[in-house]
Scaffold this active site. Sequence first.
Site, PDB file in Angstrom:
ATOM      1  N   GLY A 190       0.833  -1.212   0.000  1.00 28.30           N
ATOM      2  CA  GLY A 190       0.000   0.000   0.000  1.00 28.30           C
ATOM      3  C   GLY A 190       0.864   1.258   0.000  1.00 28.30           C
ATOM      4  CB  ALA A 191       2.207   3.419  -2.576  1.00 30.13           C
ATOM      5  CB  VAL A 193      -1.388   8.680   4.175  1.00 32.09           C
ATOM      6  CG1 VAL A 193      -0.799   9.949   4.717  1.00 32.09           C
ATOM      7  CG2 VAL A 193      -2.570   9.009   3.291  1.00 32.09           C
ATOM      8  CB  ILE A 194       0.191   4.355   6.749  1.00 30.53           C
ATOM      9  CG1 ILE A 194      -0.882   5.059   7.587  1.00 30.53           C
ATOM     10  CG2 ILE A 194       1.088   3.491   7.630  1.00 30.53           C
ATOM     11  CD1 ILE A 194      -1.783   4.140   8.381  1.00 30.53           C
ATOM     12  CD  GLU A 213      -1.320   1.733  -4.312  1.00 33.52           C
ATOM     13  OE1 GLU A 213      -0.995   1.972  -3.147  1.00 33.52           O
ATOM     14  OE2 GLU A 213      -2.501   1.490  -4.657  1.00 33.52           O
ATOM     15  N   GLY A 281      -5.280   0.714   4.203  1.00 33.12           N
ATOM     16  CA  GLY A 281      -6.507   1.356   4.663  1.00 33.12           C
ATOM     17  C   GLY A 281      -6.901   0.878   6.048  1.00 33.12           C
ATOM     18  NE  ARG A 282      -6.525   3.689  11.079  1.00 36.24           N
ATOM     19  CZ  ARG A 282      -5.786   3.026  11.961  1.00 36.24           C
ATOM     20  NH1 ARG A 282      -4.686   2.410  11.584  1.00 36.24           N
ATOM     21  NH2 ARG A 282      -6.149   2.977  13.224  1.00 36.24           N
ATOM     22  CG  ASP A 322     -10.436   7.584  11.755  1.00 36.61           C
ATOM     23  OD1 ASP A 322     -10.526   8.746  11.317  1.00 36.61           O
ATOM     24  OD2 ASP A 322      -9.346   6.986  11.881  1.00 36.61           O
ATOM     25  CG  HIS A 454      11.753  38.858   0.631  1.00 30.13           C
ATOM     26  ND1 HIS A 454      11.688  37.892  -0.353  1.00 30.13           N
ATOM     27  CD2 HIS A 454      13.049  39.290   0.664  1.00 30.13           C
ATOM     28  CE1 HIS A 454      12.887  37.755  -0.891  1.00 30.13           C
ATOM     29  NE2 HIS A 454      13.735  38.585  -0.294  1.00 30.13           N
TER      30      HIS A 454
HETATM   31  P1  FAD Z   1      -9.216   7.217  17.262  1.00 28.16           P
HETATM   32  O1  FAD Z   1      -8.104   8.173  17.315  1.00 28.16           O
HETATM   33  O2  FAD Z   1      -8.979   5.905  16.626  1.00 28.16           O
HETATM   34  O3  FAD Z   1      -9.665   7.008  18.768  1.00 28.16           O
HETATM   35  C1  FAD Z   1     -10.653   6.109  19.121  1.00 28.16           C
HETATM   36  C2  FAD Z   1     -10.477   5.746  20.585  1.00 28.16           C
HETATM   37  O4  FAD Z   1     -11.632   5.032  21.024  1.00 28.16           O
HETATM   38  C3  FAD Z   1      -9.295   4.842  20.874  1.00 28.16           C
HETATM   39  O5  FAD Z   1      -8.570   5.324  21.987  1.00 28.16           O
HETATM   40  C4  FAD Z   1      -9.926   3.499  21.199  1.00 28.16           C
HETATM   41  O6  FAD Z   1      -9.174   2.727  22.122  1.00 28.16           O
HETATM   42  C5  FAD Z   1     -11.225   3.947  21.827  1.00 28.16           C
HETATM   43  N1  FAD Z   1     -12.291   2.937  21.791  1.00 28.16           N
HETATM   44  C6  FAD Z   1     -12.693   2.170  20.759  1.00 28.16           C
HETATM   45  N2  FAD Z   1     -13.763   1.407  21.130  1.00 28.16           N
HETATM   46  C7  FAD Z   1     -14.019   1.726  22.421  1.00 28.16           C
HETATM   47  C8  FAD Z   1     -14.993   1.302  23.357  1.00 28.16           C
HETATM   48  N3  FAD Z   1     -15.956   0.424  23.035  1.00 28.16           N
HETATM   49  N4  FAD Z   1     -14.947   1.818  24.616  1.00 28.16           N
HETATM   50  C9  FAD Z   1     -14.001   2.728  24.966  1.00 28.16           C
HETATM   51  N5  FAD Z   1     -13.069   3.168  24.109  1.00 28.16           N
HETATM   52  C10 FAD Z   1     -13.085   2.684  22.865  1.00 28.16           C
HETATM   53  N6  FAD Z   1      -4.515  12.044  10.710  1.00 28.16           N
HETATM   54  C11 FAD Z   1      -4.162  13.330  10.498  1.00 28.16           C
HETATM   55  O7  FAD Z   1      -5.031  14.192  10.395  1.00 28.16           O
HETATM   56  N7  FAD Z   1      -2.845  13.700  10.431  1.00 28.16           N
HETATM   57  C12 FAD Z   1      -1.848  12.791  10.528  1.00 28.16           C
HETATM   58  O8  FAD Z   1      -0.675  13.155  10.458  1.00 28.16           O
HETATM   59  C13 FAD Z   1      -2.185  11.437  10.724  1.00 28.16           C
HETATM   60  N8  FAD Z   1      -1.227  10.502  10.835  1.00 28.16           N
HETATM   61  C14 FAD Z   1      -1.575   9.200  11.038  1.00 28.16           C
HETATM   62  C15 FAD Z   1      -0.563   8.244  11.097  1.00 28.16           C
HETATM   63  C16 FAD Z   1      -0.883   6.918  11.278  1.00 28.16           C
HETATM   64  C17 FAD Z   1       0.225   5.900  11.356  1.00 28.16           C
HETATM   65  C18 FAD Z   1      -2.243   6.534  11.440  1.00 28.16           C
HETATM   66  C19 FAD Z   1      -2.614   5.113  11.679  1.00 28.16           C
HETATM   67  C20 FAD Z   1      -3.262   7.479  11.372  1.00 28.16           C
HETATM   68  C21 FAD Z   1      -2.935   8.815  11.156  1.00 28.16           C
HETATM   69  N9  FAD Z   1      -3.915   9.799  11.043  1.00 28.16           N
HETATM   70  C22 FAD Z   1      -3.559  11.099  10.816  1.00 28.16           C
HETATM   71  C23 FAD Z   1      -5.345   9.471  11.166  1.00 28.16           C
HETATM   72  C24 FAD Z   1      -5.833   9.794  12.586  1.00 28.16           C
HETATM   73  O9  FAD Z   1      -5.058   9.089  13.524  1.00 28.16           O
HETATM   74  C25 FAD Z   1      -7.302   9.437  12.730  1.00 28.16           C
HETATM   75  O10 FAD Z   1      -8.047  10.043  11.703  1.00 28.16           O
HETATM   76  C26 FAD Z   1      -7.834   9.882  14.072  1.00 28.16           C
HETATM   77  O11 FAD Z   1      -7.112   9.294  15.121  1.00 28.16           O
HETATM   78  C27 FAD Z   1      -9.316   9.548  14.204  1.00 28.16           C
HETATM   79  O12 FAD Z   1      -9.764   9.991  15.457  1.00 28.16           O
HETATM   80  P2  FAD Z   1     -10.993   9.290  16.191  1.00 28.16           P
HETATM   81  O13 FAD Z   1     -11.199  10.081  17.435  1.00 28.16           O
HETATM   82  O14 FAD Z   1     -12.104   9.121  15.253  1.00 28.16           O
HETATM   83  O15 FAD Z   1     -10.498   7.815  16.544  1.00 28.16           O
HETATM   84  P1  NAI Z   2      -4.637   4.750   2.372  1.00 30.92           P
HETATM   85  O1  NAI Z   2      -6.049   4.625   2.004  1.00 30.92           O
HETATM   86  O2  NAI Z   2      -4.008   6.087   2.460  1.00 30.92           O
HETATM   87  O3  NAI Z   2      -3.742   3.924   1.337  1.00 30.92           O
HETATM   88  C1  NAI Z   2      -3.909   2.570   1.124  1.00 30.92           C
HETATM   89  C2  NAI Z   2      -3.248   2.208  -0.186  1.00 30.92           C
HETATM   90  O4  NAI Z   2      -3.198   0.812  -0.279  1.00 30.92           O
HETATM   91  C3  NAI Z   2      -4.014   2.715  -1.399  1.00 30.92           C
HETATM   92  O5  NAI Z   2      -3.131   3.373  -2.271  1.00 30.92           O
HETATM   93  C4  NAI Z   2      -4.603   1.448  -2.006  1.00 30.92           C
HETATM   94  O6  NAI Z   2      -4.721   1.519  -3.412  1.00 30.92           O
HETATM   95  C5  NAI Z   2      -3.583   0.422  -1.588  1.00 30.92           C
HETATM   96  N1  NAI Z   2      -4.087  -0.939  -1.482  1.00 30.92           N
HETATM   97  C6  NAI Z   2      -5.272  -1.356  -0.952  1.00 30.92           C
HETATM   98  N2  NAI Z   2      -5.348  -2.701  -0.977  1.00 30.92           N
HETATM   99  C7  NAI Z   2      -4.181  -3.144  -1.528  1.00 30.92           C
HETATM  100  C8  NAI Z   2      -3.653  -4.427  -1.810  1.00 30.92           C
HETATM  101  N3  NAI Z   2      -4.342  -5.549  -1.514  1.00 30.92           N
HETATM  102  N4  NAI Z   2      -2.440  -4.508  -2.388  1.00 30.92           N
HETATM  103  C9  NAI Z   2      -1.726  -3.399  -2.674  1.00 30.92           C
HETATM  104  N5  NAI Z   2      -2.176  -2.152  -2.432  1.00 30.92           N
HETATM  105  C10 NAI Z   2      -3.385  -2.026  -1.853  1.00 30.92           C
HETATM  106  O7  NAI Z   2      -4.481   3.928   3.731  1.00 30.92           O
HETATM  107  P2  NAI Z   2      -3.339   3.886   4.815  1.00 30.92           P
HETATM  108  O8  NAI Z   2      -2.030   4.335   4.259  1.00 30.92           O
HETATM  109  O9  NAI Z   2      -3.459   2.551   5.429  1.00 30.92           O
HETATM  110  O10 NAI Z   2      -3.798   4.983   5.839  1.00 30.92           O
HETATM  111  C11 NAI Z   2      -5.099   4.926   6.404  1.00 30.92           C
HETATM  112  C12 NAI Z   2      -5.639   6.278   6.651  1.00 30.92           C
HETATM  113  O11 NAI Z   2      -4.999   6.870   7.777  1.00 30.92           O
HETATM  114  C13 NAI Z   2      -5.381   7.275   5.523  1.00 30.92           C
HETATM  115  O12 NAI Z   2      -6.345   7.158   4.501  1.00 30.92           O
HETATM  116  C14 NAI Z   2      -5.512   8.570   6.222  1.00 30.92           C
HETATM  117  O13 NAI Z   2      -6.860   8.918   6.291  1.00 30.92           O
HETATM  118  C15 NAI Z   2      -4.978   8.272   7.613  1.00 30.92           C
HETATM  119  N6  NAI Z   2      -3.606   8.777   7.710  1.00 30.92           N
HETATM  120  C16 NAI Z   2      -3.387  10.117   7.556  1.00 30.92           C
HETATM  121  C17 NAI Z   2      -2.122  10.635   7.602  1.00 30.92           C
HETATM  122  C18 NAI Z   2      -1.931  12.087   7.361  1.00 30.92           C
HETATM  123  O14 NAI Z   2      -2.906  12.819   7.410  1.00 30.92           O
HETATM  124  N7  NAI Z   2      -0.727  12.552   7.102  1.00 30.92           N
HETATM  125  C19 NAI Z   2      -0.957   9.798   7.861  1.00 30.92           C
HETATM  126  C20 NAI Z   2      -1.288   8.392   7.955  1.00 30.92           C
HETATM  127  C21 NAI Z   2      -2.582   7.933   7.913  1.00 30.92           C
END
Ligand code: FAD
Ligand code: NAI
Length: 475
Positions: A190-191, A193-194, A213, A281-282, A322, A454
Site C-alpha cells: 500500500g503506497a 499515506v502510511i 501498490e 486502509g483502515r 474515523d 520576505h
Molecule cells: P481514534 O483516534 O482511533 O480514537 C478512538 C479511541 O476510542 C481509541 O482510543 C480506542 O481505544 C477507543 N475505543 C474504541 N472502542 C471503544 C470502546 N468500546 N470503549 C471505549 N473506548 C473505545 N490524521 C491526520 O489528520 N494527520 C496525521 O498526520 C495522521 N497521521 C496518522 C498516522 C498513522 C500511522 C495513522 C494510523 C493514522 C494517522 N492519522 C492522521 C489518522 C488519525 O489518527 C485518525 O483520523 C484519528 O485518530 C481519528 O480519530 P478518532 O477520534 O475518530 O479515533
Molecule cells: P490509504 O487509504 O491512504 O492507502 C492505502 C493504499 O493501499 C491505497 O493506495 C490502495 O490503493 C492500496 N491498497 C489497498 N489494498 C491493496 C492491496 N491488496 N495490495 C496493494 N495495495 C493495496 O491507507 P493507509 O495508508 O493505510 O492509511 C489509512 C488512513 O490513515 C489514511 O487514509 C488517512 O486517512 C490516515 N492517515 C493520515 C495521515 C496524514 O494525514 N498525514 C498519515 C497516515 C494515515
Amino acid sequence: MAKNFDVVVIGAGPGGYIAAIRAAQLGLSVACVDAWSDQDGKAAPGGTCTNVGCIPSKALLQSSEHYEQAEKHFEDHGIKVKGLELKLDTLLGRKDKVVKENNQGILFLFKKNKVTFFHGTASFQAKVDAGWSIRVDGKEAEDLIAKHVVVATGSSARELPGVPFDEELILSNDGALRLKDVPKKLGVIGAGVIGLELGSVWRRLGAEVTIFEGAPEFLAAADRDVAKEAFSALTKQGLDIQLGVKVDEVETSGKKVKVEYKDASDKEHKAEFDRLIVSIGRVPNTAGLGAETVGLKLDERGFIEVDDDCLTNLPNVWAVGDVVRGPMLAHKAEDEGVAVAERIAGQQPHVNFDTIPWVIYTSPEMAWVGKTEQELKKEGRDYRAGKFPFMANGRARALGNTTGFVKILADAKTDEVLGVHIVGPTASELIAEAVVIMEFRGAAEDIARICHAHPTLSEAMKEAALAVDKRALNF
Ligand code: FAD
Ligand code: NAI
C-alpha cells in the site's frame, strides 16, 4: 448506582476528547470513556492519533529527517560530521516520551474542564427513561446513564485477507512505529499515506524499502502534478514504489516474510523481506460496542451510519471521526466532535467538507485542499491555473530545499480559488493560508494582493496566485 451525565463520549481520540471538552465548556456534565492502555496498563487517552498515529509518526519523521540531513546534506553547508551513529532506542524513547506528554496533556485538559474520565471499554446496554445506559468494563465495572452519547471509537488497520498482524514480522502502523532494529529489507503493501510516511522513516534510517501498490496510479486522490513530482522525488531518494501490483501470497518463514506478486504486466515475482508493513486502509471500530443490542445502524462497510449532523438512527446518539463516513483525518474528527457538542447544546455549527486539508508528511511534504485539476476537467469547469516552483523562491534556495511548487486553481470568470496543491518544504504549514482563502470564498487576486513577508516560503503562494493572472514576478 449508575452515574448520570448529560453527555457520555465513547473514545478519547481526537474526535472524542475534543467533543468532551467542548461539551463541558458549554456547561454540560460530561464523561469520556476510553479503552487505550499504555505498556504499564495505565490509561493513555488520545486514541490512534496520539498513541500509534499522527504524533509518534511525526516524531519519527522528524528524527529520521535529522539523521538523513546529518548523513547526506550537512556537508553542503560546510559541516563535516564524524562518527555519525544511530541510537535507535534513544530515537524510539524520545517518540514514546512525546506520546506520553500528549496522553498527560489530555488527562490535564479533562481535569481542567471537569470531564469525568473512565478507563475501560464502553458498551450500550439499553434505552432507559433518562437516556442510554452504558456499561464501562474497566478495573471495576461502572454503569453510566447518558442523555446524549457520542460514539468516537475510531478505526484499526485493515489486514490482508488471511495474513493477520503479528507485529513482529507482519506489521500494522502499531508495530511499524516500534521496530527494535532497522530491517535490512522492508516490504510495504500500500503506497498510501502510511506506506509513504513510515516507508520514508525506515528508509532514512537505513532500510532498503520496496512498496507494492495495487492501483495503477500513484496517489490517485492527489492532483496529478503533485503526484508526479512526489513520485519522482521519493523514488530518487531510494523508495522503490511499484504500481499496479497484485499481491498473491504472503508467508512468514523463520525470521523472513516471503511475498509472491504479479507486476503491472502480470509477470510473477517472489521477494523476501525482514519485515512487512501492511498499510492498505483502515476499518471502523464497532466490535464490542453493543451496536446490535440497541439497534445502532451500521452501513455495509461497518461504519456507523450518520446524517450530515453526525446523528445516528438512534435518538440522541451521535457518532464522529474515523468510525463514520468521510476522510480518516484527525482534524476532521475534531471538527465533527466540536460540531456535535455544540449541536447538543442547541447551537447550529457546520463542518465544511470542501475545505478539509490533506497533508502527507514525506520529504517533500504534500498538502492540498479543494478540487484537483483532473476533477475540474471532469466537471467541465472553466478554470485558470497558476504554478510557482520553489526553485524560484529565495528562502527555499537558502534552505537548500527547492523541490516542488505551489499550484492554485481558480474559477476562470469569478477568480474564486477552487483548489490549492502544494508539494515542497513546509507544505503542511503553507496550506493553512489556502484553507482560509477558500473558507472565505476568496479569489486568487486576494492572495496576490496580500503582503507576504520576505524571504519566506509563503511567497510561493502569492507568486502562484499572481501566476493565475500570468503576472508572477519572480518566474
Ligand atoms: P481514534 O483516534 O482511533 O480514537 C478512538 C479511541 O476510542 C481509541 O482510543 C480506542 O481505544 C477507543 N475505543 C474504541 N472502542 C471503544 C470502546 N468500546 N470503549 C471505549 N473506548 C473505545 N490524521 C491526520 O489528520 N494527520 C496525521 O498526520 C495522521 N497521521 C496518522 C498516522 C498513522 C500511522 C495513522 C494510523 C493514522 C494517522 N492519522 C492522521 C489518522 C488519525 O489518527 C485518525 O483520523 C484519528 O485518530 C481519528 O480519530 P478518532 O477520534 O475518530 O479515533
Ligand atoms: P490509504 O487509504 O491512504 O492507502 C492505502 C493504499 O493501499 C491505497 O493506495 C490502495 O490503493 C492500496 N491498497 C489497498 N489494498 C491493496 C492491496 N491488496 N495490495 C496493494 N495495495 C493495496 O491507507 P493507509 O495508508 O493505510 O492509511 C489509512 C488512513 O490513515 C489514511 O487514509 C488517512 O486517512 C490516515 N492517515 C493520515 C495521515 C496524514 O494525514 N498525514 C498519515 C497516515 C494515515
